[in-house]
Design an enzyme around this catalytic site. Structure first.
Site, PDB file in Angstrom:
ATOM      1  N   GLY A 186      -6.390  -7.832  -0.292  1.00 24.97           N
ATOM      2  CA  GLY A 186      -7.206  -7.093   0.662  1.00 24.97           C
ATOM      3  C   GLY A 186      -7.155  -5.605   0.396  1.00 24.97           C
ATOM      4  O   GLY A 186      -6.078  -5.007   0.413  1.00 24.97           O
ATOM      5  N   GLU A 209      -9.202  -7.956  -4.249  1.00 20.12           N
ATOM      6  CA  GLU A 209     -10.242  -7.800  -3.229  1.00 20.12           C
ATOM      7  C   GLU A 209     -11.453  -8.656  -3.594  1.00 20.12           C
ATOM      8  O   GLU A 209     -11.927  -8.616  -4.724  1.00 20.12           O
ATOM      9  CB  GLU A 209     -10.655  -6.335  -3.117  1.00 20.12           C
ATOM     10  N   HIS A 465      -8.847  31.934   8.146  1.00 22.51           N
ATOM     11  CA  HIS A 465      -8.805  31.909   6.686  1.00 22.51           C
ATOM     12  C   HIS A 465      -7.378  32.174   6.229  1.00 22.51           C
ATOM     13  O   HIS A 465      -6.700  33.030   6.781  1.00 22.51           O
ATOM     14  CB  HIS A 465      -9.736  32.976   6.111  1.00 22.51           C
TER      15      HIS A 465
END
Length: 489
Positions: A186, A209, A465
């Site tokens: 999976g 998968e 920033h």
């Protein structure tokens, strides 16, 4: 509460103390309702004890080790030693702190805590069985009930979790030693998150998968950076195969996982055709099955209360979390997709408020989702295609992380921030982020959707920033044709 063959009463009965259940109980307590919370395993549910929290703890820990050992470009040369026992003890400490906090918060909000397994015995009664010899059971009468029993891992034929080498996610998060090799069945978010953890611990990982790519359900431009990063960690992928069986390796250690190619639909729309590829044989020490989860609704005797489920066992609800019975509510995983802890918590709050007579309702418009891979994925609202399907004229802005000063100083330039807006009004409709801390960055876009903010609102909000959050501002500016640090569309 008295244990034994007795009957007691409560205004609100909550079954299950995971993020949906304990939040519902606490909120009901805040609203001066008499609340009883029944839990059969551990306060905090799967999320706090065996899922979200322990997995993120191990992700953080293995990230520290990996980053330290791969920082030569920054002039850092290190070879950290991993003490798995110490790592697991630290993880368990985090879990214990949070679960203990849940219990204290419930008690502080006058929630009655009751350990046991609840089954409906009628429209307004449940029978609570207590574990342990001689503990017996008791009956609870309620005015309203909230079902929050969560979900459990799906088993696939031939890979039962009771078999020693076969793991579910809970068992994988509690291993006492690092497996030399691991097959993960999976490539959804659980499989991909744990693939990264074990690869960084030094395990040889192969992901199996049945579909064509990792993270099915996410667009390729979102999943591609995650898959490539996993491959750079040494994770191998086998797409288009299903796990068929496993057996011990003769005259050797470990197991052999046999995977069959996925059958393809016939060109005439008839039965499935056998795929041309041959079966795979993958040798490993362990196999982890991570193919999804299913609701825990089969333990409740819902028929005794007349509560309906769909064909998958989920309990359908309306926008106030009500089931087909007006006085019974269902929240969290047991109420259906998406199976997200924060979605369950929101539903739990709404259910408690509705019971208390508050004008509350569920709104999934700004429901975020995140995948804690490397890099992370964060999404909220509509994609460009979904916006078009709903009749909007989508306006899209995007900012690449390679243009972000902060991302470069973190040595993390893979990914982007994308904003989808309504071209006419400028309202934010959705966003998709692939970046470090995408799970944090997506919150700003969720708030924008919730408040009805526009591209102009985000573009004109000054962002610190240098930060990753500037990328959100730049994506909004890009949609407006005003981006400074990337070329405008």
């Amino acid at each position: 509460m008295v244990v034994g063959d007795v009957t007691t009463g409560t205004d609100v009965l909550v079954i299950g103390a995971g993020p949906a259940g304990y939040v519902a109980a606490i909120r009901a307590g805040q609203l001066d309702l008499d609340v009883t919370l029944v839990e059969r395993d551990a306060y905090g549910g799967t999320c706090l004890n065996h899922g979200c929290i322990p997995s993120k703890a191990l992700i953080s820990a293995t990230n520290v080790a990996h980053e330290a050992s791969h920082a030569e470009e920054m002039g850092i040369h290190a070879n950290p030693a991993i003490d798995l026992s110490g790592m697991m003890n630290w993880k368990d400490g985090v879990v214990d702190q949070l679960t203990g906090g849940v219990e204290k918060l419930c008690k502080a909000n006058q929630v009655n805590l009751l350990e046991g397994t609840a089954r409906f015995d009628g429209e307004n009664t449940v029978r609570v069985s207590h574990d342990g010899e001689g503990q017996g059971s008791e009956t609870l009468e309620f005015e309203d009930a909230i079902i929050a029993t969560g979900s459990r891992p799906i088993e696939i034929p031939g890979f039962e979790y009771g078999d020693e080498p076969v793991l579910d996610s809970r068992q994988a998060l509690a291993l006492e030693s690092v497996p030399e090799s691991l097959v993960i069945v999976g490539a959804g978010y659980i499989g991909m998150e744990l693939a990264g953890v074990f690869a960084k611990l030094g395990t040889d990982v192969t992901v199996l998968e049945m579909l064509e790519d990792a993270l099915p359900g996410y667009d390729d431009d979102l999943s591609r950076p995650v898959r490539k990063r996993a491959e750079s960690l040494g994770v191998d992928f086998e797409f288009g195969y299903t796990a068929a069986e496993w057996h011990d390796i003769e005259d050797g250690d470990g197991i052999r996982v046999v995977a069959d190619p996925v059958a393809e639909p016939a060109t005439d729309g008839g039965e499935l055709e056998t795929a041309d590829a041959e079966s795979l044989e993958l040798d490993a020490e362990k196999v982890l099955v991570a193919v999804g989860r299913k609701p825990v609704s089969d333990t409740l005797d819902l028929e005794a209360a007349g509560i309906e489920t769909d064909e998958r066992g989920f309990i359908p609800t309306d926008d106030r979390a009500r089931t087909n019975r007006e006085h019974v509510f269902a929240v969290g995983d047991v109420a259906g997709e998406p199976m997200l802890a924060h979605k369950g918590s929101m539903e739990g709050q709404v259910a408690a408020e509705v019971i208390a007579g508050e004008p509350s309702a569920i709104d999934y418009q700004a429901m975020p989702a995140a995948v804690f891979t490397e890099p992370e994925i964060g999404t909220v609202g509509l994609t460009e295609d979904e916006a078009s399907e709903q009749g909007f004229e989508p306006l899209v802005g995007e900012f690449p992380l390679r243009a972000s000063g902060r991302a470069l100083t973190m040595n993390e330039s893979d990914g982007f921030v994308r904003i989808v807006a309504d071209e006419e009004a400028g309202f934010i409709l959705g966003a998709q982020i692939v970046a470090p801390e995408a799970s944090e960055l997506i919150a700003e876009l969720g708030l924008a959707i919730e408040l009805g903010a526009t591209l102009e609102d985000i573009a004109r909000t000054v962002h610190t920033h240098p930060t990753l959050s500037e990328s959100v501002m730049e994506a909004a500016e890009n949609a407006l044709g005003q981006a400074i640090h990337t070329l405008n569309r």
